[in-house]
Design an enzyme around this catalytic site. Structure first.
Site, PDB file in Angstrom:
ATOM      1  N   GLU A  91       0.838  -1.196   0.000  1.00  0.00           N
ATOM      2  CA  GLU A  91       0.000   0.000   0.000  1.00  0.00           C
ATOM      3  C   GLU A  91       0.875   1.250   0.000  1.00  0.00           C
ATOM      4  OE1 GLU A  91      -2.175   1.147   3.568  1.00  0.00           O
ATOM      5  OE2 GLU A  91      -1.026  -0.304   4.732  1.00  0.00           O
ATOM      6  N   TRP A  92       0.398   2.309  -0.598  1.00  0.00           N
ATOM      7  CA  TRP A  92       1.091   3.595  -0.611  1.00  0.00           C
ATOM      8  C   TRP A  92       0.807   4.319   0.700  1.00  0.00           C
ATOM      9  CZ3 TRP A  92       4.771   6.009  -3.260  1.00  0.00           C
ATOM     10  CH2 TRP A  92       4.916   7.387  -3.095  1.00  0.00           C
ATOM     11  N   ILE A  93       1.864   4.737   1.381  1.00  0.00           N
ATOM     12  CA  ILE A  93       1.743   5.445   2.653  1.00  0.00           C
ATOM     13  C   ILE A  93       2.084   6.904   2.430  1.00  0.00           C
ATOM     14  CG2 ILE A  93       2.530   5.592   5.045  1.00  0.00           C
ATOM     15  CD1 ILE A  93       1.031   3.016   4.346  1.00  0.00           C
ATOM     16  N   ASP A 194      17.206  -2.868  10.393  1.00  0.00           N
ATOM     17  CA  ASP A 194      17.834  -1.934   9.447  1.00  0.00           C
ATOM     18  C   ASP A 194      17.168  -0.568   9.602  1.00  0.00           C
ATOM     19  OD1 ASP A 194      19.462  -0.932   7.476  1.00  0.00           O
ATOM     20  OD2 ASP A 194      18.422  -1.913   5.810  1.00  0.00           O
TER      21      ASP A 194
END
Length: 287
Positions: A91-93, A194
């Protein structure tokens, strides 16, 4: 439209019309795209020469973090590790960072670290960047950190010629005496693995999301040390973390030894520009 984007959208179950596609920044390893269809907006990463299980392991790491119910991660729709056609669809955040976001980030990372496993490491090997990261489950954090994390970078540095001479001697001496500073019986927290400053985003309502994990179970101070190495975190982040889960009094002594691992990784990927920082730590502890 790039052929892999059509394949990725189809595999994600979206056959609706494409509205827009554009290349976006997303690290130095993958080609990254914002893709909007009539159905949803996506972040799609593509790597033509990805190692085996590369995106599968990223998806697994995000799912393990999601299961802690501590901090948000993007929804993973699908992935492929097919040769010459590896991709990950999420999904695009989209949101704006604020002081409140940074406070939430510190608090929620601390909450993630308050989720514990039985042993250190991971059942499967992973990647740090594109470098293989051998794992395994260990009762001792000291043994895991020395025998899996540092040893892997030492062997790679010898192979690539980046760890030789005095640098090699000092690193080997340090590893022989690592028990003077690195704890053996610390609790194994869930770690992102990371967590540099580019691996978190602000989402709707200013809620923080973490991305691109190299997941493991281990000493939470290992994660915090890395956040300090290259910056990207505010005073509010650390205050919120401390309020939720205060750091050990020995943290400042062990911090450079945990940062050493990530500096060795950068030395083995990017070259001698990271050599002086590695040597400073080695001289401090085994010079």
């Amino acid at each position: 439209m790039n052929p892999f984007i059509g394949t990725a959208l189809q595999q994600a179950g979206d056959d609706s019309p494409l509205r827009q596609k554009k290349r976006v920044t997303g690290g130095s390893i993958n080609a990254s795209y914002f893709v909007e269809t009539a159905q949803a907006s996506y972040f799609i990463k593509y790597h033509p020469d990805a190692p085996a299980h590369f995106f599968e392991l990223e998806a697994k790491g995000l799912e393990l973090i999601r299961q802690t119910a501590s901090i948000f991660v993007p929804k993973v729709y699908t992935y492929s590790d097919e040769e010459n056609n590896a991709f990950l669809v999420m999904e695009w955040i989209d949101g704006k960072r604020s002081r409140d976001t940074e406070w939430k980030l510190g608090d929620r990372v601390a909450r993630m670290h308050q989720t514990f496993a039985e042993k250190h490491g991971l059942t499967v090997d992973t990647f740090i960047g594109t470098l293989p990261q051998p794992n395994g489950l260990f009762s001792s954090w000291l043994d895991y950190y020395r025998d899996r994390r540092l040893t892997a970078q030492l062997e790679l540095g010898i192979e690539r010629g980046s760890i030789t001479g005095k640098r090699r001697d000092r690193l080997e001496k340090l590893m022989e005496n690592l028990d003077r500073w690195v704890p053996d019986d610390v609790a194994p927290s869930y770690l992102h693995g990371d967590l540099w400053g580019g691996n978190w985003l602000s989402g709707p309502g200013g809620d923080p999301y973490v991305i691109d994990p190299s997941f493991l179970y281990g000493d939470r101070h290992f994660e915090l040390a890395f956040t300090e190495l290259f910056g990207g975190y505010s005073v509010d982040f650390y205050k919120a973390y401390q309020d939720r889960f205060p750091l050990s009094p020995d943290y400042e002594d062990v911090k450079p030894l945990y940062q050493l691992y990530y500096l060795l990784v950068h030395l083995n990927i990017f070259g001698e520009v990271y050599g002086p920082a590695v040597d400073t730590i080695l001289k401090r502890y085994s010079g």
